[in-house]
Design an enzyme around this catalytic site. Structure first.
Site, PDB file in Angstrom:
ATOM      1  CE  LYS A 124     -12.435  17.475   7.429  1.00  0.00           C
ATOM      2  NZ  LYS A 124     -13.591  18.342   7.327  1.00  0.00           N
ATOM      3  CE  LYS A 207     -14.058  15.458   1.194  1.00  0.00           C
ATOM      4  NZ  LYS A 207     -15.284  16.033   1.667  1.00  0.00           N
ATOM      5  CE  LYS A 210     -16.774  23.945   1.718  1.00  0.00           C
ATOM      6  NZ  LYS A 210     -16.776  22.917   2.753  1.00  0.00           N
TER       7      LYS A 210
HETATM    8  N1  AQP Z   1     -15.521  15.976  -3.545  1.00  0.00           N
HETATM    9  C1  AQP Z   1     -16.821  15.892  -3.273  1.00  0.00           C
HETATM   10  N2  AQP Z   1     -17.645  15.182  -4.072  1.00  0.00           N
HETATM   11  C2  AQP Z   1     -18.973  15.096  -3.820  1.00  0.00           C
HETATM   12  N3  AQP Z   1     -19.566  15.713  -2.774  1.00  0.00           N
HETATM   13  C3  AQP Z   1     -18.779  16.428  -1.951  1.00  0.00           C
HETATM   14  N4  AQP Z   1     -19.035  17.152  -0.850  1.00  0.00           N
HETATM   15  C4  AQP Z   1     -17.908  17.715  -0.390  1.00  0.00           C
HETATM   16  N5  AQP Z   1     -16.871  17.377  -1.179  1.00  0.00           N
HETATM   17  C5  AQP Z   1     -17.385  16.567  -2.150  1.00  0.00           C
HETATM   18  C6  AQP Z   1     -20.354  17.292  -0.272  1.00  0.00           C
HETATM   19  O1  AQP Z   1     -20.571  18.665  -0.030  1.00  0.00           O
HETATM   20  C7  AQP Z   1     -21.390  18.783   1.138  1.00  0.00           C
HETATM   21  C8  AQP Z   1     -20.776  19.774   2.062  1.00  0.00           C
HETATM   22  O2  AQP Z   1     -19.564  19.320   2.567  1.00  0.00           O
HETATM   23  P1  AQP Z   1     -18.898  20.093   3.790  1.00  0.00           P
HETATM   24  O3  AQP Z   1     -18.332  21.373   3.359  1.00  0.00           O
HETATM   25  O4  AQP Z   1     -19.838  20.186   4.915  1.00  0.00           O
HETATM   26  O5  AQP Z   1     -17.789  19.150   4.296  1.00  0.00           O
HETATM   27  P2  AQP Z   1     -16.840  18.225   3.548  1.00  0.00           P
HETATM   28  O6  AQP Z   1     -17.553  17.024   3.057  1.00  0.00           O
HETATM   29  O7  AQP Z   1     -15.706  17.946   4.489  1.00  0.00           O
HETATM   30  O8  AQP Z   1     -16.390  19.120   2.295  1.00  0.00           O
HETATM   31  P3  AQP Z   1     -14.995  19.657   1.947  1.00  0.00           P
HETATM   32  O9  AQP Z   1     -15.087  20.439   0.689  1.00  0.00           O
HETATM   33  O10 AQP Z   1     -13.998  18.534   1.939  1.00  0.00           O
HETATM   34  O11 AQP Z   1     -14.713  20.644   3.124  1.00  0.00           O
HETATM   35  P4  AQP Z   1     -13.493  20.654   4.115  1.00  0.00           P
HETATM   36  O12 AQP Z   1     -12.288  20.702   3.202  1.00  0.00           O
HETATM   37  O13 AQP Z   1     -13.659  21.881   4.932  1.00  0.00           O
HETATM   38  O14 AQP Z   1     -13.551  19.411   4.929  1.00  0.00           O
HETATM   39  C9  AQP Z   1     -21.541  17.400   1.740  1.00  0.00           C
HETATM   40  O15 AQP Z   1     -22.797  16.869   1.352  1.00  0.00           O
HETATM   41  C10 AQP Z   1     -20.435  16.631   1.089  1.00  0.00           C
HETATM   42  O16 AQP Z   1     -20.735  15.255   0.996  1.00  0.00           O
END
Ligand code: AQP
Length: 344
Positions: A124, A207, A210
């Protein structure tokens, strides 16, 4: 220390997990987190789920109105996915000051070197680490506080969060060792199921996220049926037919991802899916997957939309959840202060 550090079994079986309100929920969040949260809620655990709005401002500036809306939309996503506020505690992090208070103590326990090794920090912050926020760097210490301020023993997460839960264990171990106590549990990451790492629909090595700039890379929980079908139809794949056994997916990241999604959505194993679809071309499999995704996701998105018409009700649920959360967290924080020698 007279006794060894307590294992989770010595503590109440308590689940904690959080999601950031950083955009629309994705299928990755649903399969990797929300779906599993609603399953664990009906098992033998106390369950605490948090919308981590303080984490949400670490990576980029968030427009205040957008953050507030995303927080309510995420609350609606939790409820529509089956989290029952009568069975689980559901709230947003900033309403419970104990998270940030314990995080300060953990900032003083965690080492700079530990933080620098976090892959999410490297991803990040990228090449511009000097310009990244201090909050992004300290994010894992706040996440450790989120978990340990409830003495949580189990943390269901996707694969991407495993390293942060391991850091939480390191922080608990060091705190217990430094102060000669058996106070914080050594929480277990719980990473289970066919879709612990849902990948981007455009690139099987990334992965699904969002905050990916490409909306075509993900399925949002708010997408309508046509959009879901179009995104799956355009998902990147290879020209070969699907194999009959999972070994045949080893070198085919995009194909593996779509089969994993199918298995997770239908609550079956990858082998069972391949027994059914082995030999089919993607032109046949993709419509099957789209139909399944729409059938599973549209009741959730419809319910989310309904809940979003009643923001006052969402806010009341979050306030009540915050009161319940504070009742658990406050005595644990006060005991931490006693251990550290902070007079009150
Ligand atoms: N692609 C994924 N596959 C499986 N699990 C996922 N999680 C996120 N993306 C995947 C799980 O969702 C939970 C919440 O995640 P988060 O929003 O706190 O942060 P993150 O992991 O960084 O998710 P994003 O969607 O990628 O958000 P951004 O883009 O804002 O960084 C966690 O349990 C995560 O493992």
């Amino acid at each position: 220390m007279t006794e060894g550090v307590q294992t989770p079994s010595a503590f109440t079986k308590r689940v904690f997990s959080g999601i950031q309100p950083t955009g629309h929920l994705t299928l990755g969040n649903y399969l990797g987190a929300l779906k599993r949260f609603s399953e664990v809620q009906d098992q033998d655990y106390e369950t605490i789920f948090c919308i981590v709005d303080q984490h949400a401002i670490t990576a980029t500036f968030q427009d205040p109105a957008v953050l507030a809306r995303a927080t309510r939309e995420l609350a609606a996503g939790f409820i529509a996915s089956g989290i029952d506020p009568a069975k689980s505690v559901l709230f947003n992090q900033s309403q419970v000051a104990e998270h940030a208070q314990l995080a300060w103590i953990f900032n003083c326990v965690a080492r700079m070197g530990w933080m620098q090794r976090m892959t999410q920090w490297k991803d990040k912050a990228g090449k511009n680490a000097q310009n990244a926020s201090l909050g992004l760097f300290a994010y894992p210490a706040l996440m450790a506080a989120d978990i340990l301020v409830y003495h949580a023993t189990h943390v269901p997460v996707g694969e991407d969060q495993k390293q942060h839960v391991e850091l939480t264990r390191d922080i608990a171990t060091k705190f217990n060792h430094d102060y000669g106590v058996d106070f914080f549990p050594i929480a277990e990451p719980v990473i289970e199921g066919a879709a612990t790492r849902v990948m981007s629909l455009r690139d099987g090595s990334k992965k699904m996220s969002k905050s990916d700039p490409s909306d075509m890379s993900r399925i949002n929980m708010t997408d309508d049926a046509d959009t879901i079908a179009a995104k799956i139809r355009k998902a990147r794949t290879d020209p070969d037919a699907l194999p009959s056994e999972s070994k045949g997916l080893e070198e085919r990241a995009e194909a593996r991802n779509l089969v994993n999604i199918y298995a997770a959505l239908s609550d079956t194993s990858v082998d069972d899916v391949l027994a059914q679809v082995g030999g089919k071309q993607f032109s046949e499999f993709k419509p099957m997957l789209a139909e399944l995704a729409v059938a599973k996701l549209s009741p959730i998105s419809t319910e989310m939309a309904r809940l979003m018409e009643h923001p006052d009700e969402i806010d009341a649920i979050l306030r009540k959840g915050a009161d319940q959360a504070r009742a658990v967290a406050a005595p644990i924080l006060q005991r931490t202060y006693d251990i550290v020698g902070m007079v009150r």
